[in-house]
Design a protein around this motif. Structure first.
Motif, PDB file in Angstrom:
ATOM      1  N   MET A 144       0.851  -1.176   0.000  1.00  0.00           N
ATOM      2  CA  MET A 144       0.000   0.000   0.000  1.00  0.00           C
ATOM      3  C   MET A 144       0.892   1.233   0.000  1.00  0.00           C
ATOM      4  SD  MET A 144      -2.880   1.001   2.824  1.00  0.00           S
ATOM      5  CE  MET A 144      -4.189   2.012   2.246  1.00  0.00           C
ATOM      6  N   THR A 145       0.526   2.189  -0.822  1.00  0.00           N
ATOM      7  CA  THR A 145       1.258   3.451  -0.843  1.00  0.00           C
ATOM      8  C   THR A 145       0.355   4.552  -0.285  1.00  0.00           C
ATOM      9  OG1 THR A 145       0.527   3.918  -3.098  1.00  0.00           O
ATOM     10  CG2 THR A 145       2.633   2.781  -2.843  1.00  0.00           C
ATOM     11  N   PHE A 146       0.988   5.592   0.212  1.00  0.00           N
ATOM     12  CA  PHE A 146       0.259   6.672   0.843  1.00  0.00           C
ATOM     13  C   PHE A 146       0.537   7.978   0.126  1.00  0.00           C
ATOM     14  CE2 PHE A 146      -1.061   4.076   4.212  1.00  0.00           C
ATOM     15  CZ  PHE A 146       0.008   3.287   4.593  1.00  0.00           C
ATOM     16  N   ASP A 147      -0.513   8.779  -0.039  1.00  0.00           N
ATOM     17  CA  ASP A 147      -0.320  10.124  -0.554  1.00  0.00           C
ATOM     18  C   ASP A 147      -0.032  11.053   0.626  1.00  0.00           C
ATOM     19  OD1 ASP A 147      -2.788  10.464   0.683  1.00  0.00           O
ATOM     20  OD2 ASP A 147      -3.889  10.871  -1.167  1.00  0.00           O
ATOM     21  N   ARG A 148       0.107  12.323   0.327  1.00  0.00           N
ATOM     22  CA  ARG A 148       0.445  13.312   1.361  1.00  0.00           C
ATOM     23  C   ARG A 148      -0.586  13.327   2.489  1.00  0.00           C
ATOM     24  NH1 ARG A 148      -1.227  18.400   2.137  1.00  0.00           N
ATOM     25  NH2 ARG A 148      -2.452  18.357   0.228  1.00  0.00           N
ATOM     26  N   ILE A 149      -1.854  13.274   2.136  1.00  0.00           N
ATOM     27  CA  ILE A 149      -2.910  13.299   3.153  1.00  0.00           C
ATOM     28  C   ILE A 149      -2.884  12.034   4.002  1.00  0.00           C
ATOM     29  CG2 ILE A 149      -5.418  13.293   3.500  1.00  0.00           C
ATOM     30  CD1 ILE A 149      -5.604  15.202   1.092  1.00  0.00           C
ATOM     31  N   GLY A 150      -2.710  10.889   3.358  1.00  0.00           N
ATOM     32  CA  GLY A 150      -2.636   9.631   4.101  1.00  0.00           C
ATOM     33  C   GLY A 150      -1.488   9.632   5.095  1.00  0.00           C
ATOM     34  N   LEU A 151      -0.346  10.150   4.679  1.00  0.00           N
ATOM     35  CA  LEU A 151       0.805  10.225   5.586  1.00  0.00           C
ATOM     36  C   LEU A 151       0.544  11.172   6.747  1.00  0.00           C
ATOM     37  CD1 LEU A 151       3.769  10.162   3.051  1.00  0.00           C
ATOM     38  CD2 LEU A 151       3.088   8.357   4.650  1.00  0.00           C
ATOM     39  N   LYS A 152      -0.161  12.277   6.489  1.00  0.00           N
ATOM     40  CA  LYS A 152      -0.493  13.202   7.568  1.00  0.00           C
ATOM     41  C   LYS A 152      -1.408  12.541   8.589  1.00  0.00           C
ATOM     42  CE  LYS A 152       0.027  17.761   5.509  1.00  0.00           C
ATOM     43  NZ  LYS A 152      -0.644  19.032   5.231  1.00  0.00           N
ATOM     44  N   ILE A 153      -2.403  11.790   8.101  1.00  0.00           N
ATOM     45  CA  ILE A 153      -3.302  11.079   9.005  1.00  0.00           C
ATOM     46  C   ILE A 153      -2.507  10.123   9.883  1.00  0.00           C
ATOM     47  CG2 ILE A 153      -5.137   9.342   9.148  1.00  0.00           C
ATOM     48  CD1 ILE A 153      -6.339  10.651   6.605  1.00  0.00           C
ATOM     49  N   LEU A 154      -1.631   9.350   9.283  1.00  0.00           N
ATOM     50  CA  LEU A 154      -0.823   8.390  10.045  1.00  0.00           C
ATOM     51  C   LEU A 154       0.078   9.096  11.049  1.00  0.00           C
ATOM     52  CD1 LEU A 154       0.110   5.884   7.217  1.00  0.00           C
ATOM     53  CD2 LEU A 154      -1.641   5.622   8.984  1.00  0.00           C
ATOM     54  N   ASP A 155       0.642  10.222  10.649  1.00  0.00           N
ATOM     55  CA  ASP A 155       1.506  10.981  11.556  1.00  0.00           C
ATOM     56  C   ASP A 155       0.728  11.461  12.783  1.00  0.00           C
ATOM     57  OD1 ASP A 155       4.035  12.350  12.219  1.00  0.00           O
ATOM     58  OD2 ASP A 155       2.850  14.170  11.852  1.00  0.00           O
ATOM     59  N   ILE A 156      -0.465  11.990  12.542  1.00  0.00           N
ATOM     60  CA  ILE A 156      -1.289  12.476  13.646  1.00  0.00           C
ATOM     61  C   ILE A 156      -1.630  11.331  14.594  1.00  0.00           C
ATOM     62  CG2 ILE A 156      -3.569  13.405  14.235  1.00  0.00           C
ATOM     63  CD1 ILE A 156      -3.337  15.044  11.552  1.00  0.00           C
ATOM     64  N   LEU A 157      -2.043  10.192  14.038  1.00  0.00           N
ATOM     65  CA  LEU A 157      -2.436   9.060  14.874  1.00  0.00           C
ATOM     66  C   LEU A 157      -1.247   8.432  15.601  1.00  0.00           C
ATOM     67  CD1 LEU A 157      -5.115   7.420  12.584  1.00  0.00           C
ATOM     68  CD2 LEU A 157      -5.493   8.663  14.724  1.00  0.00           C
ATOM     69  N   GLN A 158      -0.061   8.489  15.000  1.00  0.00           N
ATOM     70  CA  GLN A 158       1.122   7.978  15.695  1.00  0.00           C
ATOM     71  C   GLN A 158       1.422   8.814  16.926  1.00  0.00           C
ATOM     72  OE1 GLN A 158       4.009   7.816  12.411  1.00  0.00           O
ATOM     73  NE2 GLN A 158       4.339   5.684  12.983  1.00  0.00           N
ATOM     74  N   ARG A 159       1.204  10.104  16.822  1.00  0.00           N
ATOM     75  CA  ARG A 159       1.467  11.003  17.958  1.00  0.00           C
ATOM     76  C   ARG A 159       0.432  10.820  19.069  1.00  0.00           C
ATOM     77  NH1 ARG A 159       4.791  15.665  15.947  1.00  0.00           N
ATOM     78  NH2 ARG A 159       5.177  15.158  13.784  1.00  0.00           N
ATOM     79  N   ASP A 160      -0.833  10.635  18.654  1.00  0.00           N
ATOM     80  CA  ASP A 160      -1.906  10.483  19.633  1.00  0.00           C
ATOM     81  C   ASP A 160      -3.069   9.743  18.973  1.00  0.00           C
ATOM     82  OD1 ASP A 160      -3.895  10.638  21.546  1.00  0.00           O
ATOM     83  OD2 ASP A 160      -3.910  12.824  21.659  1.00  0.00           O
ATOM     84  N   ALA A 161      -3.213   8.477  19.298  1.00  0.00           N
ATOM     85  CA  ALA A 161      -4.240   7.638  18.682  1.00  0.00           C
ATOM     86  C   ALA A 161      -5.645   7.975  19.164  1.00  0.00           C
ATOM     87  CB  ALA A 161      -3.936   6.164  18.942  1.00  0.00           C
ATOM     88  N   THR A 162      -5.770   8.885  20.125  1.00  0.00           N
ATOM     89  CA  THR A 162      -7.087   9.235  20.649  1.00  0.00           C
ATOM     90  C   THR A 162      -7.641  10.524  20.048  1.00  0.00           C
ATOM     91  OG1 THR A 162      -6.202  10.479  22.536  1.00  0.00           O
ATOM     92  CG2 THR A 162      -6.526   8.101  22.840  1.00  0.00           C
ATOM     93  N   VAL A 163      -6.939  11.107  19.083  1.00  0.00           N
ATOM     94  CA  VAL A 163      -7.412  12.350  18.463  1.00  0.00           C
ATOM     95  C   VAL A 163      -8.732  12.076  17.741  1.00  0.00           C
ATOM     96  CG1 VAL A 163      -6.896  14.107  16.727  1.00  0.00           C
ATOM     97  CG2 VAL A 163      -5.071  13.220  18.157  1.00  0.00           C
ATOM     98  N   PRO A 164      -9.753  12.889  17.982  1.00  0.00           N
ATOM     99  CA  PRO A 164     -11.035  12.689  17.296  1.00  0.00           C
ATOM    100  C   PRO A 164     -10.911  12.902  15.785  1.00  0.00           C
ATOM    101  CG  PRO A 164     -11.260  14.219  19.140  1.00  0.00           C
ATOM    102  CD  PRO A 164      -9.799  13.972  18.948  1.00  0.00           C
ATOM    103  N   VAL A 165     -11.716  12.179  15.036  1.00  0.00           N
ATOM    104  CA  VAL A 165     -11.697  12.293  13.579  1.00  0.00           C
ATOM    105  C   VAL A 165     -11.958  13.736  13.155  1.00  0.00           C
ATOM    106  CG1 VAL A 165     -12.814  11.566  11.443  1.00  0.00           C
ATOM    107  CG2 VAL A 165     -12.353   9.893  13.223  1.00  0.00           C
ATOM    108  N   ALA A 166     -12.824  14.432  13.858  1.00  0.00           N
ATOM    109  CA  ALA A 166     -13.122  15.831  13.515  1.00  0.00           C
ATOM    110  C   ALA A 166     -11.859  16.683  13.561  1.00  0.00           C
ATOM    111  CB  ALA A 166     -14.177  16.392  14.456  1.00  0.00           C
ATOM    112  N   ARG A 167     -11.025  16.476  14.554  1.00  0.00           N
ATOM    113  CA  ARG A 167      -9.787  17.258  14.678  1.00  0.00           C
ATOM    114  C   ARG A 167      -8.791  16.867  13.588  1.00  0.00           C
ATOM    115  NH1 ARG A 167      -7.477  17.479  20.328  1.00  0.00           N
ATOM    116  NH2 ARG A 167      -9.361  18.699  20.597  1.00  0.00           N
TER     117      ARG A 167
END
Length: 62
Positions: A1-24
């Motif tokens: 699977m490859t990731f675009d810029r947005i996909g990588l940003k999502i993964l980065d955010i979740l790696q930092r804090d997996a409890t961040v709400p989807v809205a944020r």
């Protein structure tokens, strides 16, 4: 699977804090909640996101 810029940003955010709400996450990456959630579900289905407590990104996937 490859990731675009947005996909990588999502993964980065979740790696930092997996409890961040989807809205944020959506707000931070410039998407509405629905497409953001669909991307997260896609990553879960591919096994990239294991659960709310942990995230695994295989180096070959970047």
């Amino acid at each position: 699977m490859t990731f675009d810029r947005i996909g990588l940003k999502i993964l980065d955010i979740l790696q930092r804090d997996a409890t961040v709400p989807v809205a944020r996450i959506a707000e931070q990456i410039g998407l509405s909640q629905s497409p953001c959630w669909k991307r997260i579900e896609k990553h879960e289905g591919a096994g990239v996101i294991r659960d709310a407590e942990g995230l695994r990104v295989d180096g070959s996937m970047r």
